[in-house]
Scaffold this motif. Structure first.
Motif, short mmCIF file in Angstrom:
data_model
loop_
_atom_site.label_atom_id
_atom_site.label_comp_id
_atom_site.label_asym_id
_atom_site.label_seq_id
_atom_site.Cartn_x
_atom_site.Cartn_y
_atom_site.Cartn_z
N GLU A 280 26.64 40.02 52.62
CA GLU A 280 25.66 39.23 53.35
C GLU A 280 25.55 37.81 52.81
OE1 GLU A 280 22.09 41.44 53.13
OE2 GLU A 280 22.69 42.94 54.63
N LYS A 281 25.98 37.60 51.60
CA LYS A 281 25.89 36.28 51.00
C LYS A 281 27.02 35.39 51.51
CE LYS A 281 23.70 37.97 46.79
NZ LYS A 281 23.77 38.06 45.31
N GLU A 282 26.71 34.16 51.80
CA GLU A 282 27.73 33.23 52.30
C GLU A 282 28.67 32.79 51.19
OE1 GLU A 282 24.91 31.19 55.77
OE2 GLU A 282 25.75 29.98 54.14
N GLU A 283 28.16 32.63 50.01
CA GLU A 283 28.99 32.17 48.91
C GLU A 283 29.69 33.36 48.26
OE1 GLU A 283 26.85 30.13 45.92
OE2 GLU A 283 28.61 29.72 44.68
N LYS A 284 30.99 33.30 48.21
CA LYS A 284 31.75 34.37 47.57
C LYS A 284 31.82 34.14 46.07
CE LYS A 284 34.75 35.25 51.52
NZ LYS A 284 36.14 35.31 52.01
N ARG A 285 31.63 35.18 45.35
CA ARG A 285 31.65 35.08 43.89
C ARG A 285 33.00 35.52 43.36
NH1 ARG A 285 25.83 37.77 42.16
NH2 ARG A 285 24.50 36.28 43.26
N HIS A 286 33.41 34.87 42.27
CA HIS A 286 34.65 35.22 41.58
C HIS A 286 34.32 35.41 40.10
CE1 HIS A 286 37.21 34.34 45.03
NE2 HIS A 286 36.41 33.31 45.24
N PRO A 287 33.78 36.59 39.72
CA PRO A 287 33.39 36.80 38.31
C PRO A 287 34.60 36.78 37.39
CG PRO A 287 33.35 38.86 39.52
CD PRO A 287 33.59 37.78 40.53
N GLN A 288 34.38 36.21 36.20
CA GLN A 288 35.45 36.16 35.21
C GLN A 288 35.64 37.55 34.61
OE1 GLN A 288 34.71 33.46 32.05
NE2 GLN A 288 36.68 33.78 31.03
N VAL A 289 36.90 37.98 34.60
CA VAL A 289 37.23 39.30 34.09
C VAL A 289 37.87 39.17 32.72
CG1 VAL A 289 38.55 41.42 34.48
CG2 VAL A 289 37.53 40.19 36.41
N VAL A 290 37.28 39.80 31.74
CA VAL A 290 37.81 39.77 30.38
C VAL A 290 38.49 41.10 30.09
CG1 VAL A 290 37.28 39.50 27.94
CG2 VAL A 290 35.97 38.22 29.65
N ARG A 291 39.78 41.04 29.81
CA ARG A 291 40.54 42.26 29.54
C ARG A 291 40.43 42.61 28.05
NH1 ARG A 291 46.39 42.37 31.83
NH2 ARG A 291 46.02 44.58 31.44
N ALA A 292 39.90 43.78 27.77
CA ALA A 292 39.74 44.20 26.38
C ALA A 292 41.08 44.68 25.83
CB ALA A 292 38.71 45.33 26.29
N SER A 293 41.32 44.34 24.57
CA SER A 293 42.56 44.79 23.92
C SER A 293 42.46 46.28 23.64
CB SER A 293 42.79 44.02 22.62
OG SER A 293 42.87 42.63 22.87
N PRO A 294 43.59 47.01 23.75
CA PRO A 294 43.54 48.44 23.45
C PRO A 294 43.20 48.71 22.00
CG PRO A 294 45.80 47.68 23.70
CD PRO A 294 44.91 46.54 24.10
N ARG A 295 42.44 49.79 21.76
CA ARG A 295 42.05 50.17 20.41
C ARG A 295 42.68 51.51 20.07
NH1 ARG A 295 35.54 48.76 20.57
NH2 ARG A 295 35.77 46.53 20.93
N TYR A 296 43.17 51.60 18.86
CA TYR A 296 43.82 52.82 18.42
C TYR A 296 43.10 53.36 17.18
CZ TYR A 296 47.54 51.07 21.42
OH TYR A 296 48.24 50.60 22.49
N SER A 297 42.87 54.67 17.17
CA SER A 297 42.22 55.30 16.02
C SER A 297 43.23 55.43 14.89
CB SER A 297 41.68 56.68 16.42
OG SER A 297 40.75 56.57 17.47
N PRO A 298 42.76 55.37 13.63
CA PRO A 298 43.68 55.55 12.50
C PRO A 298 44.33 56.92 12.56
CG PRO A 298 41.56 54.70 11.78
CD PRO A 298 41.39 55.09 13.21
#
Length: 404
Positions: A280-298
């Motif tokens: 319904e909003k006229e202005e389209k939003r483009h949110p910034q997407v932050v890609r998290a680095s993969p985490r590995y357990s010891p």
């Protein structure tokens, strides 16, 4: 799409079902999730002590039938395509798959947790053990699981037994090809997390892989609706409703979604309202997407073992035989090698399940095809079962192709 499986092997693919109905009239609206305890009436299953279930109804498979030649794969496309195969050729392909899987059932049915307790490595032929022993995971990926491209040569450190080479060739020849009839999608060139073919509201809460899948499957359903004169869709097992929302609010289809998990239904309803407000909003939003680095357990083997003892009700302070643990850990590459054989056979299991469903639908009087509509790089299980009451002929090719 749904999948189910177990440790050590890929999940077995199932097919998303979309029922297309004639509309009673009216404009498209947001999809309506419906709580239901229903389950798919036709699904593949693994039964204890038995192999894959194959064939239903009058078309139940029989190993006593006269063999028919299986068509060779198309040049440059490993595997076989269901397109162009007659009903009898499809049945014979299922028979061939059943025979191969029965021969190597001990590998298909193996669990990774039984590798040491059941001495799974010792169940392999000695010649296979000699060929695979000592290969690291990258070498296994290239020599056992990979197929050389045109002009490429796979170099082996030793001469492999013909039986192992035959298994590799058979697994590649009998599995359904996953090569789609369109080029690799360019929708993620600008941003690997956001499809350029979807507007921002439809990308919210949806990962890149799912964005590609809902767009391609939604467009296929829209084409199928246009070809058949139908505009109402029933999405069975709709989950959070991402596909339903795109078909309804993005493609203008009347959609009714059915989901048995009340929590998913409630979340789908909340996401419906969010999307309606965003549109319904006229202005389209483009949110910034932050890609998290993969985490590995010891990697702590002893700590893992102690936690396992606690979970099964044993004293975690029991003395551990570190020498035995280290001896098992030294066989890590053997574990990978054995279950690489299971990975090699997994596409045959998936092909048999999909083929069984395709034959079942055909035996009920429908015209059916399996189409690879997703990019295999984004969604490896990319085959979609499409069935219609009247023949579409060459129009099936239009469903598979990517829109410009």
């Amino acid at each position: 799409m749904r999948g189910e499986g177990r440790a050590g092997t890929p999940r077995l693919a199932s097919v998303t079902c979309c029922a297309v109905l004639r509309p009673p009239g009216g404009a498209p609206s947001a999809p309506r999730p419906v709580t239901s305890g229903a389950r798919p009436i036709f699904r593949a299953c693994r039964r204890p002590g038995k192999g894959p279930r194959v064939g239903t109804g009058s078309g139940a498979l029989s190993a006593q039938r006269a063999p028919l030649p299986t068509p060779p794969p198309a040049p440059g496309m490993p595997g076989v395509s269901a397109r162009g195969l007659s009903l009898e050729q499809r049945r014979q392909l299922a028979v061939n798959l059943t025979r191969v899987l029965a021969r190597y059932r001990s590998i298909v049915d193996a669990y990774i947790i039984e590798f040491f307790t059941d001495n799974l490595w010792g169940t392999l032929p000695c010649s296979w053990q000699e060929a695979l022993d000592g290969l690291n995971p990258p070498q296994l990926a290239t020599q056992l699981l990979g197929m050389p491209g045109e002009g490429e040569v796979v170099r082996y450190r030793s001469v492999w037994p013909l039986s192992l080479l035959a298994l590799k060739s058979t697994a590649c020849a009998l599995a359904f090809t996953r090569t789609p009839g369109f080029q690799t999608p360019s929708e993620f060139l600008e941003n690997p997390s956001q499809s350029s073919r979807l507007t921002a509201p439809f990308r919210k809460h949806v990962r890149a892989k799912k964005q590609h899948e809902i767009r391609r499957l939604g467009e296929l359903v829209k084409k199928l609706s246009d070809l058949t004169g139908c505009t109402q869709v029933v999405d069975i097992g709709s989950g959070q409703g991402h596909l339903s929302r795109f078909m309804s609010l993005g493609l203008g289809l009347l959609v009714k979604s059915i989901e048995g998990d009340q929590r998913l239904v409630q979340r789908a309803q909340r996401l419906d309202q969010e999307l309606l407000q965003a549109l319904e909003k006229e202005e389209k939003r483009h949110p910034q997407v932050v890609r998290a680095s993969p985490r590995y357990s010891p990697h702590h083997v002893v700590r893992y073992v102690r936690r396992g003892l606690r979970r099964v009700g044993l004293d975690p302070q029991l003395p551990l035989n570190l020498a035995a643990l280290q001896a098992h850990q030294a066989q890590e590459n053997r574990v990978v090698a054995f279950f690489s054989l299971a990975l090699l056979l997994a596409p045959l299991v998936e092909t048999l399940i999909l083929l069984d469903r395709l034959l079942y639908v055909q035996e009920q009087g429908f015209y059916a095809e399996l189409l690879p509509i997703f990019s295999p790089a984004l969604s490896p299980r990319n085959l979609v079962l499409v069935a219609t009451k009247r023949p579409l002929g060459e129009a099936f090719s239009l469903l598979e192709m990517e829109d410009s």
